[in-house]
Enzyme design. Sequence first.
Site, PDB file in Angstrom:
ATOM      1  N   TYR A  54       0.842  -1.195   0.000  1.00  0.00           N
ATOM      2  CA  TYR A  54       0.000   0.000   0.000  1.00  0.00           C
ATOM      3  C   TYR A  54       0.877   1.245   0.000  1.00  0.00           C
ATOM      4  O   TYR A  54       1.635   1.489   0.942  1.00  0.00           O
ATOM      5  CB  TYR A  54      -0.927   0.019   1.214  1.00  0.00           C
ATOM      6  CG  TYR A  54      -1.976  -1.085   1.229  1.00  0.00           C
ATOM      7  CD1 TYR A  54      -2.218  -1.881   0.113  1.00  0.00           C
ATOM      8  CD2 TYR A  54      -2.727  -1.333   2.375  1.00  0.00           C
ATOM      9  CE1 TYR A  54      -3.171  -2.882   0.128  1.00  0.00           C
ATOM     10  CE2 TYR A  54      -3.693  -2.343   2.402  1.00  0.00           C
ATOM     11  CZ  TYR A  54      -3.897  -3.110   1.275  1.00  0.00           C
ATOM     12  OH  TYR A  54      -4.848  -4.116   1.301  1.00  0.00           O
ATOM     13  N   SER A 154      -4.814 -14.322   1.342  1.00  0.00           N
ATOM     14  CA  SER A 154      -5.708 -13.344   0.733  1.00  0.00           C
ATOM     15  C   SER A 154      -5.871 -13.678  -0.743  1.00  0.00           C
ATOM     16  O   SER A 154      -4.891 -13.736  -1.486  1.00  0.00           O
ATOM     17  CB  SER A 154      -5.166 -11.918   0.888  1.00  0.00           C
ATOM     18  OG  SER A 154      -6.053 -10.977   0.301  1.00  0.00           O
ATOM     19  N   LEU A 212     -17.932  -2.120  -0.577  1.00  0.00           N
ATOM     20  CA  LEU A 212     -18.691  -1.147  -1.377  1.00  0.00           C
ATOM     21  C   LEU A 212     -18.323  -1.210  -2.852  1.00  0.00           C
ATOM     22  O   LEU A 212     -18.664  -0.304  -3.618  1.00  0.00           O
ATOM     23  CB  LEU A 212     -18.466   0.274  -0.836  1.00  0.00           C
ATOM     24  CG  LEU A 212     -18.791   0.485   0.642  1.00  0.00           C
ATOM     25  CD1 LEU A 212     -18.598   1.950   1.034  1.00  0.00           C
ATOM     26  CD2 LEU A 212     -20.217   0.033   0.962  1.00  0.00           C
ATOM     27  N   THR A 298     -11.921   8.558   3.760  1.00  0.00           N
ATOM     28  CA  THR A 298     -11.000   9.688   3.692  1.00  0.00           C
ATOM     29  C   THR A 298     -11.508  10.861   4.527  1.00  0.00           C
ATOM     30  O   THR A 298     -10.815  11.861   4.657  1.00  0.00           O
ATOM     31  CB  THR A 298     -10.820  10.156   2.232  1.00  0.00           C
ATOM     32  OG1 THR A 298     -12.099  10.456   1.662  1.00  0.00           O
ATOM     33  CG2 THR A 298     -10.136   9.079   1.393  1.00  0.00           C
ATOM     34  N   GLN A 302     -17.424   9.917   6.790  1.00  0.00           N
ATOM     35  CA  GLN A 302     -17.596   8.591   6.197  1.00  0.00           C
ATOM     36  C   GLN A 302     -17.458   7.503   7.259  1.00  0.00           C
ATOM     37  O   GLN A 302     -18.170   6.496   7.217  1.00  0.00           O
ATOM     38  CB  GLN A 302     -16.574   8.383   5.081  1.00  0.00           C
ATOM     39  CG  GLN A 302     -16.823   9.284   3.865  1.00  0.00           C
ATOM     40  CD  GLN A 302     -15.678   9.225   2.860  1.00  0.00           C
ATOM     41  OE1 GLN A 302     -14.526   8.988   3.221  1.00  0.00           O
ATOM     42  NE2 GLN A 302     -15.996   9.438   1.596  1.00  0.00           N
TER      43      GLN A 302
END
Length: 332
Positions: A54, A154, A212, A298, A302
């Site tokens: 990431y 994963s 989502l 972010t 949210q």
Amino acid sequence: MEYRRLGRTGLKVSTLSFGAWVSFGYQLGVPEAKKLIAAAYERGVNFFDNAETYANGQAEEIMGQALRELGYKREEYVISTKVFFGTGSTAPNTTGLSRKHIIEGTRASLKRLGLEYVDLLFCHRPDPETPIEETVRAMNWCIDQGYAFYWGTSEWSAEQIEEAWRIAERLDLIGPAMEQPQYNIFHRKRVEEEYAPLYAKHGLGLTTWSPLASGVLTGGHFSVKCKYSGGLIPEGTRMTLERYKFLQEKKLVEKAHQLQIVDNLLPVAEELGCSMAQLSLAWCARNPNVSTVITGATKVSQIEDNMAALAVLPKLTDDVVAKIDKIVGGTE
């Protein structure tokens, strides 16, 4: 907040968790990360997800510094990281699941996070070039050294997870306790069908991602359209980021039909008095095999919206779920 055991382990994780993918590094720095982590933590979130790849390691650095500055007790939160993709180097042994990269990658992740150990260590993808036995032995070595408490996979196939367990049992080692698969209203067959035998046999826990569908399953609260309805891309969303523009083609072109489905699902969310995001998160959490649903954000607003999804869970009756399934139709 509700807490669930991670599969058959004794570890308890919050039903909704928080992940650093996309946001930390590419969109947010330490000050913003602190606000988001604090907002999640104050609402009961105890599991924070990360990976070496990431932002090429920057996400781990940001999360680690944010947690240090917030001053939370280490025993009060659960941290994961994942090894496989590396941090951008093209040298031949800086990716994959060889013993060399697993051990060196894990050490590097711990250094970036500023931690002595992570709670969960994942093999971020299967590695066709490395024998699974080598990977199983290396992950167990990391546990024996105190680098991690549990290891998992994963996006591995059920067959690959089963093979890892066969090897672990033959060698009297620890098998993968958890899997981190994509799971949402549109993408469910692997979790609901392929992995089905693994839950009872091995007690496999799930830390699911993309609830989502990269933002497609959003909207509601008196909005009559999903965020990307008509193929429009709002400023500041992940699809505007250079590194993630591939999502435009994948989500807004190849799977453009899903946008209309979301628009058709919005009335269901309105009937339940929730946003589309809350409905989607609650739908994922409704699955008893899901240990935790990884959310992203972010903005603090949210986080607040996502955490309110827990109140929607009791409203997802069999009739409501049947209505959702009828609207969605075929799934992946």
